[in-house]
Motif scaffolding. Sequence first.
Motif, PDB file in Angstrom:
ATOM      1  N   THR A  92       0.825  -1.215   0.000  1.00  0.00           N
ATOM      2  CA  THR A  92       0.000   0.000   0.000  1.00  0.00           C
ATOM      3  C   THR A  92       0.854   1.258   0.000  1.00  0.00           C
ATOM      4  OG1 THR A  92      -0.127   0.081   2.421  1.00  0.00           O
ATOM      5  CG2 THR A  92      -1.832  -1.192   1.263  1.00  0.00           C
ATOM      6  N   ALA A  93       2.153   1.106   0.089  1.00  0.00           N
ATOM      7  CA  ALA A  93       3.038   2.272   0.175  1.00  0.00           C
ATOM      8  C   ALA A  93       4.137   2.165  -0.887  1.00  0.00           C
ATOM      9  CB  ALA A  93       3.618   2.368   1.591  1.00  0.00           C
ATOM     10  N   ASP A  94       5.379   2.264  -0.449  1.00  0.00           N
ATOM     11  CA  ASP A  94       6.519   2.277  -1.371  1.00  0.00           C
ATOM     12  C   ASP A  94       6.679   0.988  -2.181  1.00  0.00           C
ATOM     13  OD1 ASP A  94       7.188   4.827  -0.520  1.00  0.00           O
ATOM     14  OD2 ASP A  94       8.561   4.108   1.036  1.00  0.00           O
ATOM     15  N   GLY A  95       6.099  -0.105  -1.724  1.00  0.00           N
ATOM     16  CA  GLY A  95       6.249  -1.376  -2.418  1.00  0.00           C
ATOM     17  C   GLY A  95       5.209  -1.649  -3.477  1.00  0.00           C
ATOM     18  N   LYS A  96       4.367  -0.677  -3.775  1.00  0.00           N
ATOM     19  CA  LYS A  96       3.257  -0.889  -4.710  1.00  0.00           C
ATOM     20  C   LYS A  96       3.724  -1.391  -6.080  1.00  0.00           C
ATOM     21  CE  LYS A  96      -0.990   1.200  -6.302  1.00  0.00           C
ATOM     22  NZ  LYS A  96      -1.862   2.341  -6.308  1.00  0.00           N
ATOM     23  N   ASP A  97       4.767  -0.789  -6.643  1.00  0.00           N
ATOM     24  CA  ASP A  97       5.276  -1.217  -7.954  1.00  0.00           C
ATOM     25  C   ASP A  97       5.789  -2.655  -7.913  1.00  0.00           C
ATOM     26  OD1 ASP A  97       4.653   1.227  -9.051  1.00  0.00           O
ATOM     27  OD2 ASP A  97       6.690   2.038  -8.884  1.00  0.00           O
ATOM     28  N   LEU A  98       6.476  -2.998  -6.847  1.00  0.00           N
ATOM     29  CA  LEU A  98       6.997  -4.348  -6.692  1.00  0.00           C
ATOM     30  C   LEU A  98       5.853  -5.360  -6.604  1.00  0.00           C
ATOM     31  CD1 LEU A  98       9.706  -5.872  -6.348  1.00  0.00           C
ATOM     32  CD2 LEU A  98       9.414  -5.609  -3.890  1.00  0.00           C
ATOM     33  N   CYS A  99       4.820  -5.011  -5.881  1.00  0.00           N
ATOM     34  CA  CYS A  99       3.667  -5.910  -5.741  1.00  0.00           C
ATOM     35  C   CYS A  99       2.947  -6.096  -7.070  1.00  0.00           C
ATOM     36  CB  CYS A  99       2.716  -5.378  -4.673  1.00  0.00           C
ATOM     37  SG  CYS A  99       3.452  -5.446  -3.019  1.00  0.00           S
TER      38      CYS A  99
END
Length: 146
Positions: free
Chosen positions: A26-33
């Motif tokens: 839901t934060a900085d990892g959105k692209d990775l997810c």
Amino acid sequence: MKPAWDQLGDEYAASSSVLIADVDCTADGKDLCEKFEVRGYPTIKYFVDGDATKGEDYGGGRDFDSMKQHVDEHLEVKCDVSDPAACSEKEKGYIEKMKAKNAEDRAAQLSRLDGMKAGSMKPELKQWLTQRLRILQQLANDDQEL
């Protein structure tokens, strides 16, 4: 599940073959997810032998013992060709067999086994395939260092 996940991370913190990590989708990892097609939360993905293309979805128990068992059986590299003390007799035999071959023959065997890993097979055969791939990858790394 979070306490069990954190405990698992602590258990393998010093491991050279296992990394336990968190990503906040839901934060900085959105692209990775998005890259790894995470659609629900929490999602556990695992990656074998450096394969960072998509990862595999973990579908086992969410308690510490279940996750640790999965890591021990499928992810942790225990057999080191440079120090085979922790290797099984079967692995030791395979190491000696492959060391007797030249680098080109080992590379051909690695390619052949790598092509088989996506196929359907019994779990014990899949595990032996993975063990042989890890041994051959270690030998290939040694060949490159020479």
